[in-house]
Design a protein around this motif. Structure first.
Motif, PDB file in Angstrom:
ATOM      1  N   ARG A  24       0.842  -1.204   0.000  1.00 56.87           N
ATOM      2  CA  ARG A  24       0.000   0.000   0.000  1.00 56.87           C
ATOM      3  C   ARG A  24       0.868   1.240   0.000  1.00 56.87           C
ATOM      4  O   ARG A  24       1.844   1.339   0.735  1.00 56.87           O
ATOM      5  CB  ARG A  24      -0.917   0.036   1.234  1.00 56.87           C
ATOM      6  N   LEU A  25       0.509   2.209  -0.833  1.00 55.90           N
ATOM      7  CA  LEU A  25       1.227   3.476  -0.956  1.00 55.90           C
ATOM      8  C   LEU A  25       0.257   4.604  -0.636  1.00 55.90           C
ATOM      9  O   LEU A  25      -0.302   5.237  -1.529  1.00 55.90           O
ATOM     10  CB  LEU A  25       1.812   3.629  -2.365  1.00 55.90           C
ATOM     11  N   LEU A  26       0.026   4.827   0.658  1.00 58.53           N
ATOM     12  CA  LEU A  26      -0.977   5.796   1.103  1.00 58.53           C
ATOM     13  C   LEU A  26      -0.732   7.199   0.559  1.00 58.53           C
ATOM     14  O   LEU A  26      -1.686   7.912   0.236  1.00 58.53           O
ATOM     15  CB  LEU A  26      -1.029   5.834   2.631  1.00 58.53           C
ATOM     16  N   ASP A  27       0.528   7.600   0.444  1.00 59.64           N
ATOM     17  CA  ASP A  27       0.839   8.952  -0.036  1.00 59.64           C
ATOM     18  C   ASP A  27       0.468   9.157  -1.506  1.00 59.64           C
ATOM     19  O   ASP A  27       0.392  10.293  -1.965  1.00 59.64           O
ATOM     20  CB  ASP A  27       2.316   9.277   0.169  1.00 59.64           C
ATOM     21  N   ASP A  28       0.249   8.084  -2.242  1.00 62.37           N
ATOM     22  CA  ASP A  28      -0.100   8.179  -3.654  1.00 62.37           C
ATOM     23  C   ASP A  28      -1.600   8.056  -3.918  1.00 62.37           C
ATOM     24  O   ASP A  28      -2.047   8.170  -5.062  1.00 62.37           O
ATOM     25  CB  ASP A  28       0.642   7.108  -4.458  1.00 62.37           C
ATOM     26  N   ASP A  29      -2.397   7.806  -2.865  1.00 64.36           N
ATOM     27  CA  ASP A  29      -3.850   7.727  -3.024  1.00 64.36           C
ATOM     28  C   ASP A  29      -4.392   9.035  -3.579  1.00 64.36           C
ATOM     29  O   ASP A  29      -3.845  10.117  -3.311  1.00 64.36           O
ATOM     30  CB  ASP A  29      -4.539   7.454  -1.685  1.00 64.36           C
ATOM     31  N   LEU A  30      -5.463   8.936  -4.350  1.00 64.41           N
ATOM     32  CA  LEU A  30      -6.087  10.105  -4.960  1.00 64.41           C
ATOM     33  C   LEU A  30      -7.569  10.184  -4.603  1.00 64.41           C
ATOM     34  O   LEU A  30      -8.216   9.160  -4.406  1.00 64.41           O
ATOM     35  CB  LEU A  30      -5.971  10.046  -6.487  1.00 64.41           C
ATOM     36  N   GLU A  31      -8.064  11.401  -4.557  1.00 63.30           N
ATOM     37  CA  GLU A  31      -9.499  11.658  -4.446  1.00 63.30           C
ATOM     38  C   GLU A  31      -9.958  12.100  -5.826  1.00 63.30           C
ATOM     39  O   GLU A  31      -9.351  12.989  -6.435  1.00 63.30           O
ATOM     40  CB  GLU A  31      -9.784  12.752  -3.419  1.00 63.30           C
ATOM     41  N   LEU A  32     -11.028  11.507  -6.330  1.00 66.35           N
ATOM     42  CA  LEU A  32     -11.546  11.794  -7.661  1.00 66.35           C
ATOM     43  C   LEU A  32     -13.005  12.210  -7.542  1.00 66.35           C
ATOM     44  O   LEU A  32     -13.790  11.517  -6.898  1.00 66.35           O
ATOM     45  CB  LEU A  32     -11.435  10.541  -8.541  1.00 66.35           C
ATOM     46  N   GLU A  33     -13.349  13.333  -8.129  1.00 68.99           N
ATOM     47  CA  GLU A  33     -14.743  13.767  -8.207  1.00 68.99           C
ATOM     48  C   GLU A  33     -15.100  13.995  -9.666  1.00 68.99           C
ATOM     49  O   GLU A  33     -14.327  14.596 -10.417  1.00 68.99           O
ATOM     50  CB  GLU A  33     -14.960  15.064  -7.430  1.00 68.99           C
ATOM     51  N   LEU A  34     -16.254  13.496 -10.051  1.00 67.52           N
ATOM     52  CA  LEU A  34     -16.791  13.680 -11.392  1.00 67.52           C
ATOM     53  C   LEU A  34     -18.105  14.427 -11.251  1.00 67.52           C
ATOM     54  O   LEU A  34     -18.948  14.041 -10.449  1.00 67.52           O
ATOM     55  CB  LEU A  34     -17.065  12.328 -12.051  1.00 67.52           C
ATOM     56  N   TYR A  35     -18.272  15.472 -12.021  1.00 69.20           N
ATOM     57  CA  TYR A  35     -19.541  16.198 -11.953  1.00 69.20           C
ATOM     58  C   TYR A  35     -19.799  16.942 -13.249  1.00 69.20           C
ATOM     59  O   TYR A  35     -18.884  17.286 -13.990  1.00 69.20           O
ATOM     60  CB  TYR A  35     -19.573  17.155 -10.756  1.00 69.20           C
ATOM     61  N   ARG A  36     -21.054  17.139 -13.507  1.00 73.44           N
ATOM     62  CA  ARG A  36     -21.473  17.873 -14.696  1.00 73.44           C
ATOM     63  C   ARG A  36     -21.721  19.326 -14.332  1.00 73.44           C
ATOM     64  O   ARG A  36     -22.221  19.642 -13.258  1.00 73.44           O
ATOM     65  CB  ARG A  36     -22.759  17.288 -15.258  1.00 73.44           C
ATOM     66  N   SER A  37     -21.363  20.200 -15.257  1.00 74.23           N
ATOM     67  CA  SER A  37     -21.704  21.609 -15.178  1.00 74.23           C
ATOM     68  C   SER A  37     -22.295  21.937 -16.545  1.00 74.23           C
ATOM     69  O   SER A  37     -21.556  22.013 -17.535  1.00 74.23           O
ATOM     70  CB  SER A  37     -20.467  22.463 -14.898  1.00 74.23           C
ATOM     71  N   GLY A  38     -23.605  22.039 -16.589  1.00 75.51           N
ATOM     72  CA  GLY A  38     -24.262  22.140 -17.881  1.00 75.51           C
ATOM     73  C   GLY A  38     -24.093  20.826 -18.602  1.00 75.51           C
ATOM     74  O   GLY A  38     -24.368  19.765 -18.053  1.00 75.51           O
ATOM     75  N   ARG A  39     -23.577  20.875 -19.809  1.00 70.96           N
ATOM     76  CA  ARG A  39     -23.352  19.644 -20.585  1.00 70.96           C
ATOM     77  C   ARG A  39     -21.920  19.151 -20.457  1.00 70.96           C
ATOM     78  O   ARG A  39     -21.559  18.115 -21.007  1.00 70.96           O
ATOM     79  CB  ARG A  39     -23.692  19.900 -22.042  1.00 70.96           C
ATOM     80  N   ASP A  40     -21.075  19.904 -19.767  1.00 77.74           N
ATOM     81  CA  ASP A  40     -19.653  19.561 -19.669  1.00 77.74           C
ATOM     82  C   ASP A  40     -19.371  18.656 -18.476  1.00 77.74           C
ATOM     83  O   ASP A  40     -19.953  18.824 -17.407  1.00 77.74           O
ATOM     84  CB  ASP A  40     -18.808  20.829 -19.520  1.00 77.74           C
ATOM     85  N   LEU A  41     -18.447  17.732 -18.663  1.00 81.20           N
ATOM     86  CA  LEU A  41     -17.971  16.877 -17.590  1.00 81.20           C
ATOM     87  C   LEU A  41     -16.736  17.529 -16.982  1.00 81.20           C
ATOM     88  O   LEU A  41     -15.815  17.909 -17.703  1.00 81.20           O
ATOM     89  CB  LEU A  41     -17.609  15.486 -18.126  1.00 81.20           C
ATOM     90  N   ASN A  42     -16.733  17.685 -15.676  1.00 85.94           N
ATOM     91  CA  ASN A  42     -15.583  18.237 -14.959  1.00 85.94           C
ATOM     92  C   ASN A  42     -15.046  17.183 -14.007  1.00 85.94           C
ATOM     93  O   ASN A  42     -15.798  16.380 -13.460  1.00 85.94           O
ATOM     94  CB  ASN A  42     -15.995  19.480 -14.164  1.00 85.94           C
ATOM     95  N   ILE A  43     -13.751  17.228 -13.820  1.00 90.77           N
ATOM     96  CA  ILE A  43     -13.069  16.268 -12.953  1.00 90.77           C
ATOM     97  C   ILE A  43     -12.166  17.034 -12.004  1.00 90.77           C
ATOM     98  O   ILE A  43     -11.477  17.967 -12.424  1.00 90.77           O
ATOM     99  CB  ILE A  43     -12.227  15.295 -13.800  1.00 90.77           C
ATOM    100  N   THR A  44     -12.170  16.643 -10.747  1.00 89.10           N
ATOM    101  CA  THR A  44     -11.133  17.106  -9.832  1.00 89.10           C
ATOM    102  C   THR A  44     -10.394  15.865  -9.344  1.00 89.10           C
ATOM    103  O   THR A  44     -10.996  14.843  -9.035  1.00 89.10           O
ATOM    104  CB  THR A  44     -11.668  17.911  -8.633  1.00 89.10           C
ATOM    105  N   LEU A  45      -9.084  15.987  -9.312  1.00 90.78           N
ATOM    106  CA  LEU A  45      -8.195  14.931  -8.851  1.00 90.78           C
ATOM    107  C   LEU A  45      -7.212  15.547  -7.880  1.00 90.78           C
ATOM    108  O   LEU A  45      -6.648  16.600  -8.173  1.00 90.78           O
ATOM    109  CB  LEU A  45      -7.385  14.364 -10.019  1.00 90.78           C
ATOM    110  N   GLY A  46      -7.034  14.919  -6.766  1.00 92.42           N
ATOM    111  CA  GLY A  46      -6.059  15.436  -5.813  1.00 92.42           C
ATOM    112  C   GLY A  46      -5.599  14.369  -4.859  1.00 92.42           C
ATOM    113  O   GLY A  46      -6.281  13.364  -4.635  1.00 92.42           O
TER     114      GLY A  46
END
Length: 124
Positions: A50-72
């Motif tokens: 396990r590499l805890l420091d490399d874990d990511l949070e991913l959010e997918l959401y629409r804004s109008g017709r566009d797909l937005n992603i946040t990764l951190g």
């Protein structure tokens, strides 16, 4: 699909995709079908460590017709990536724009790949 994209973009790391509690609680019609959801990408080395420091949070959401992603990363000292029509790196605490980290290219590649994959699956 998300884990496979992460494995490809962040080689040699291996990823497991864990739905966020809000995504799990929303019921069977939520998740990738609606593209308004969150996940945790848990990371392991090729040997299975396990590499805890490399874990990511991913959010997918629409804004109008566009797909937005946040990764951190889980670490607030590291910037996060917002990817809509183009990539924008932001300070995880203040939300102010910042330069990309030296190891940010694989995350940008992952965001582009996910947008392409999910935009295609959402229209079918």
């Amino acid at each position: 699909m998300v884990a496979a994209a992460a494995d490809l973009c962040r080689k040699p790391l291996r990823h497991a995709v864990i739905p966020s509690p809000a995504t799990e609680d929303a019921g069977p019609t939520s998740g990738l079908q609606e593209l308004d959801c969150g996940f945790r990408l848990e990371v392991r080395s090729p040997e299975g460590e396990r590499l805890l420091d490399d874990d990511l949070e991913l959010e997918l959401y629409r804004s109008g017709r566009d797909l937005n992603i946040t990764l951190g990363w889980s670490d607030d000292r590291r910037p996060l990536l917002w990817h809509g029509s183009h990539p924008v790196w932001m300070d995880a605490v203040t939300g102010e724009r910042c330069s990309a980290p030296s190891d940010g290219q694989p995350l940008e590649a992952l965001a582009r790949r996910l947008r392409a994959l999910l935009a295609g699956s959402a229209s079918s």
